[in-house]
Motif scaffolding. Structure first.
Motif, PDB file in Angstrom:
ATOM      1  N   THR A 419      32.422  38.615  47.854  1.00  0.00           N
ATOM      2  CA  THR A 419      33.070  39.922  47.828  1.00  0.00           C
ATOM      3  C   THR A 419      31.983  40.985  47.734  1.00  0.00           C
ATOM      4  OG1 THR A 419      35.009  39.026  46.695  1.00  0.00           O
ATOM      5  CG2 THR A 419      34.697  41.408  46.596  1.00  0.00           C
ATOM      6  N   TYR A 443      36.073  41.248  51.552  1.00  0.00           N
ATOM      7  CA  TYR A 443      35.924  39.798  51.322  1.00  0.00           C
ATOM      8  C   TYR A 443      36.028  39.087  52.659  1.00  0.00           C
ATOM      9  CZ  TYR A 443      36.961  34.960  50.358  1.00  0.00           C
ATOM     10  OH  TYR A 443      36.923  33.592  50.381  1.00  0.00           O
ATOM     11  N   ASP A 483      29.193  39.896  44.997  1.00  0.00           N
ATOM     12  CA  ASP A 483      29.616  38.884  44.030  1.00  0.00           C
ATOM     13  C   ASP A 483      30.044  37.663  44.835  1.00  0.00           C
ATOM     14  OD1 ASP A 483      30.830  37.326  42.094  1.00  0.00           O
ATOM     15  OD2 ASP A 483      31.826  39.018  41.112  1.00  0.00           O
ATOM     16  N   THR A 485      32.074  35.457  44.283  1.00  0.00           N
ATOM     17  CA  THR A 485      33.423  34.980  44.001  1.00  0.00           C
ATOM     18  C   THR A 485      34.424  35.672  44.918  1.00  0.00           C
ATOM     19  OG1 THR A 485      33.728  36.664  42.294  1.00  0.00           O
ATOM     20  CG2 THR A 485      32.894  34.520  41.585  1.00  0.00           C
ATOM     21  N   ARG A 487      37.507  37.858  45.264  1.00  0.00           N
ATOM     22  CA  ARG A 487      38.269  38.835  44.492  1.00  0.00           C
ATOM     23  C   ARG A 487      39.384  39.415  45.380  1.00  0.00           C
ATOM     24  NH1 ARG A 487      36.212  39.877  39.707  1.00  0.00           N
ATOM     25  NH2 ARG A 487      37.467  41.790  39.512  1.00  0.00           N
ATOM     26  N   PRO A 515      46.185  37.583  41.436  1.00  0.00           N
ATOM     27  CA  PRO A 515      44.801  37.403  41.898  1.00  0.00           C
ATOM     28  C   PRO A 515      44.522  35.939  42.224  1.00  0.00           C
ATOM     29  CG  PRO A 515      44.883  38.730  39.888  1.00  0.00           C
ATOM     30  CD  PRO A 515      46.236  38.103  40.064  1.00  0.00           C
ATOM     31  N   ASN A 587      40.939  47.715  48.355  1.00  0.00           N
ATOM     32  CA  ASN A 587      41.283  47.376  46.980  1.00  0.00           C
ATOM     33  C   ASN A 587      42.323  48.343  46.400  1.00  0.00           C
ATOM     34  OD1 ASN A 587      39.065  49.299  47.125  1.00  0.00           O
ATOM     35  ND2 ASN A 587      39.005  49.210  44.886  1.00  0.00           N
ATOM     36  N   ASN A 641      40.936  46.135  41.108  1.00  0.00           N
ATOM     37  CA  ASN A 641      39.663  45.413  41.196  1.00  0.00           C
ATOM     38  C   ASN A 641      39.732  44.267  42.194  1.00  0.00           C
ATOM     39  OD1 ASN A 641      38.285  46.965  39.217  1.00  0.00           O
ATOM     40  ND2 ASN A 641      39.362  45.832  37.592  1.00  0.00           N
ATOM     41  N   TYR A 642      40.772  44.286  43.024  1.00  0.00           N
ATOM     42  CA  TYR A 642      40.969  43.195  43.976  1.00  0.00           C
ATOM     43  C   TYR A 642      41.269  43.747  45.364  1.00  0.00           C
ATOM     44  CZ  TYR A 642      41.741  40.721  39.569  1.00  0.00           C
ATOM     45  OH  TYR A 642      41.604  40.221  38.306  1.00  0.00           O
TER      46      TYR A 642
END
Length: 657
Positions: A419, A443, A483, A485, A487, A515, A587, A641-642
């Motif tokens: 992300t 992402y 990041d 990961t 998200r 999420p 987001n 935050n996603y």
């Protein structure tokens, strides 16, 4: 002492060598070519035997066919890429530039671009390098400063030129030594200028590794390819930029030719070149550089001709001229090469034509500085990168995105399943506020960088392709947070706190998201019903900010075609930039009317217009707290935050009474 002296002297100026036009060249003539083949920087000569001249018909470029021989050619294994531009002299007269060999055939036979075909480049129209931003002439500033320092020093020497007893002081002795060195330099230059067989040996500093693989006119020659050197780019960055600059695969991309650390970001205001010297041309320079190297063909004062074939064949251009440092040669039957590094910036290339490149030493291109800061949370790594992009509208968007992607790729090492948060600021006069700012979140399971650069490139394209005026760009600042990961989140539900509402009222939606591999989260998102909303059901889309209904125009745009909708075609560049800045972010959760709503009848339109007039009059009552300020209705945005990856729907019943 000598180092101090030479750095203080103005570069010597060469006059144009006498020429031999191609219609006076005859088979059997013997001449000499000059080039640099190793790290010594010394220009070396090799023998050239003229075979004949070629003319491919009206409108075609004539060429001279020749054979190369001698120790230098034996050492290199023939004519190599990077020797392009090497001047060829017959009887002390300049015939032209080494231009190309015949692919898959002997590397000792090559073609010469006639000098009389190259000279018109100096007279070509130059409409690039225009800017409305106030700039400082650093060269002139440096000259004025040096002049002041020289005058002050002279006064000091006049006051204290001699010590006690009439003996010269230490400062005066140093000055005498400098004067002696100056006389030696003048004498050496005069002796060399008196030799007609060889080009003048001034401080030749630049070399270039060929921009064309082959430029011979004969049908048997291979299709020519531009050769671009890229420094600072890893393989992923190189692949990304190649897709942007050369989607058809017509160029060669080589990861080499970096400026050495001592020359990095340095501008040489006292540079000089000589025929046979190495020269570089660059469209980007700094931690990331894009360009090519070759050989100088002719010099007339500060004007330079080189290459004997195009760099990228873009006509009137605005590129960096650099000196270059030859590393060595690699022989090969069809792909031998002289390897050189781009050096210091020394001037500007203004022409990139079929017969070569042309430019001027001591004048410099308008540039766009770009700074990229990348933070990788998983690797706990933070890197800063900087480069200067020559202001050429054809490449600004691609190079900006390519440099940002390369910085991201080098710092994070692996961009799959990651992300990224990307923020950028472009300072430009294309908008009234002087800044274009945008931040978004991305992402991608394969390579997040492939999509994360899209908006930066879109903004740069809008600015550089402004149809109203040539916009100036002061600089570009990019911040990227990576990041490793995922998200992302999906919308589960959005429940309004009432089923019926009036225009202008606020309805609160209790919204739940799920999420990726985390527990559900719930938030309250207020939505204001549009004041012009008619009675009846209002169907709302609750979606991620990056999810918009696809249109045929969007499908064509995503395929790479430069097409605009009828509405977009009417927008100015400033309007399009504003639209980009205000568009939904990935987001964000956006609540807005769906694409299909009830159409108003003529009676409803008249009644609605009266109601809007009444509300507008009421809104003029402003309190000290600003309660009467007009609020935008019809769409609500809520940052998370996603990255929100889906769309759900809700319905409100609108009753105006």
């Amino acid at each position: 002492m000598a180092a101090v002296f030479w750095s203080a002297q103005a570069a010597s100026v060469l006059a144009m060598d006498p020429i031999l036009p191609h219609d006076q060249v005859r088979p059997g003539m013997t001449g000499t070519a000059w080039t640099v083949v190793d790290s010594s920087g010394v220009r070396k000569d090799f023998q050239v035997d003229i075979v004949g001249t070629l003319d491919n018909g009206k409108g075609s470029q004539p060429m001279i066919m020749a054979k190369a021989s001698g120790p230098v050619i034996e050492q290199t294994g023939g004519i190599l890429q990077g020797m392009s531009g090497s001047p060829v002299y017959v009887g002390g007269r300049l015939v032209g530039a080494v231009a190309a060999g015949i692919k898959e055939m002997t590397p000792y036979t090559f073609f010469i671009t006639p000098i009389d075909e190259m000279l018109p480049l100096w007279k070509m129209p130059d409409r690039k390098n225009q800017t409305h931003i106030h700039t400082i002439d650093l060269h002139k500033l440096a000259e004025e400063q040096a002049k002041k320092e020289a005058e002050q020093k002279k006064k000091q020497e006049e006051r204290a030129g001699k010590g006690a007893g009439g003996k010269l002081t230490g400062d005066a002795l140093i000055e005498r030594a400098r004067e002696a060195l100056a006389e030696q330099k003048k004498k050496a230059a005069a002796e060399e200028a008196a030799s007609p067989a060889a080009p003048s040996e001034s401080a030749g500093k630049a070399d270039s590794a060929d921009a064309k693989e082959s430029a011979a006119p004969a049908e048997k020659t291979a299709e020519p390819k531009s050769v671009l050197y890229f420094s600072g780019f890893n393989q992923a960055g190189l692949n990304f930029l190649q897709k942007q600059l050369d989607p058809q695969g017509t160029m060669k991309f080589l990861p080499m030719g970096a400026p050495v650390q001592a020359d990095m970001n340095r501008t040489d205001y006292e540079a000089s070149l000589a025929p046979g010297s190495a020269i570089g041309v660059a469209v980007a320079y700094g931690d990331f550089a894009v360009g090519a190297t070759g050989t100088v063909t002719a010099v007339d004062g500060q004007k330079v001709l080189a290459f004997g074939h195009p760099f990228m064949h873009r006509g009137n251009v605005n590129y960096f001229m650099t000196d270059a440092k030859v590393v060595g040669t690699i022989s090969g039957q069809s792909n031998g090469m002289k390897i050189a590094n781009i050096g210091s910036i020394i001037g500007r290339i203004s022409q990139d034509r079929a017969t070569g490149i042309a430019g001027t030493i001591g004048t410099f291109p308008a540039v766009v500085p770009i700074r990229v800061k990348v933070r990788d949370a998983s690797l706990a790594r933070v890197d800063d990168y900087g480069a200067r992009i020559a202001y050429d509208e054809d490449f600004l968007a691609q190079l900006s995105g390519g440099i940002a992607y390369a910085a991201m790729s080098k710092t994070s090492d692996n961009l799959s399943g990651s992300t990224a948060k990307v923020s950028f600021t472009i300072r430009t006069n294309a908008v009234k506020g002087g800044k274009v700012e945008r931040n978004n979140m991305f992402y991608n399971a394969a390579d997040v960088g492939q999509i994360a650069m899209a908006e930066l490139m879109q903004a740069m394209t809008i600015i550089s392709q402004n149809s109203d005026m040539e916009s100036d760009i002061i600089d570009v600042q990019v911040q990227i947070d990576v990041d490793d990961t995922r998200r992302t989140a999906s919308l589960i539900s959005a429940v309004p706190d009432r089923k019926t509402a009036r225009p202008g009222e606020v309805v609160n939606f209790t919204t739940t998201i799920k999420p990726w591999r985390k527990a559900k989260e719930t938030m309250i998102i207020p939505y204001t019903v549009p004041e012009n909303q008619p009675d009846g059901p209002l169907v709302l889309d609750i979606r991620g900010g990056g999810l918009v209904p696809a249109t045929p125009i969007m499908v064509l745009q995503q395929s790479g075609l430069d097409v605009k909708s009828e509405d977009d075609a009417k927008l100015t560049a400033a309007d399009r930039l504003k639209k980009l800045q205000e568009s939904g972010r990935n987001n964000e959760i956006i609540i807005a009317p769906g694409p299909v709503q009830k159409q108003l009848s003529a009676h409803e339109q008249r009644r609605l217009a009266q109601e809007q007039a009444r509300r507008k009059a009421a809104s003029r009552k402003v309190t000290l707290l600003g309660a009467g300020e007009k609020k935008k209705t019809g769409e609500s945005k809520f940052a998370t935050n996603y990255i929100i990856d889906n769309v759900i729907h809700a319905t409100l019943q609108i009753e105006r009474k």
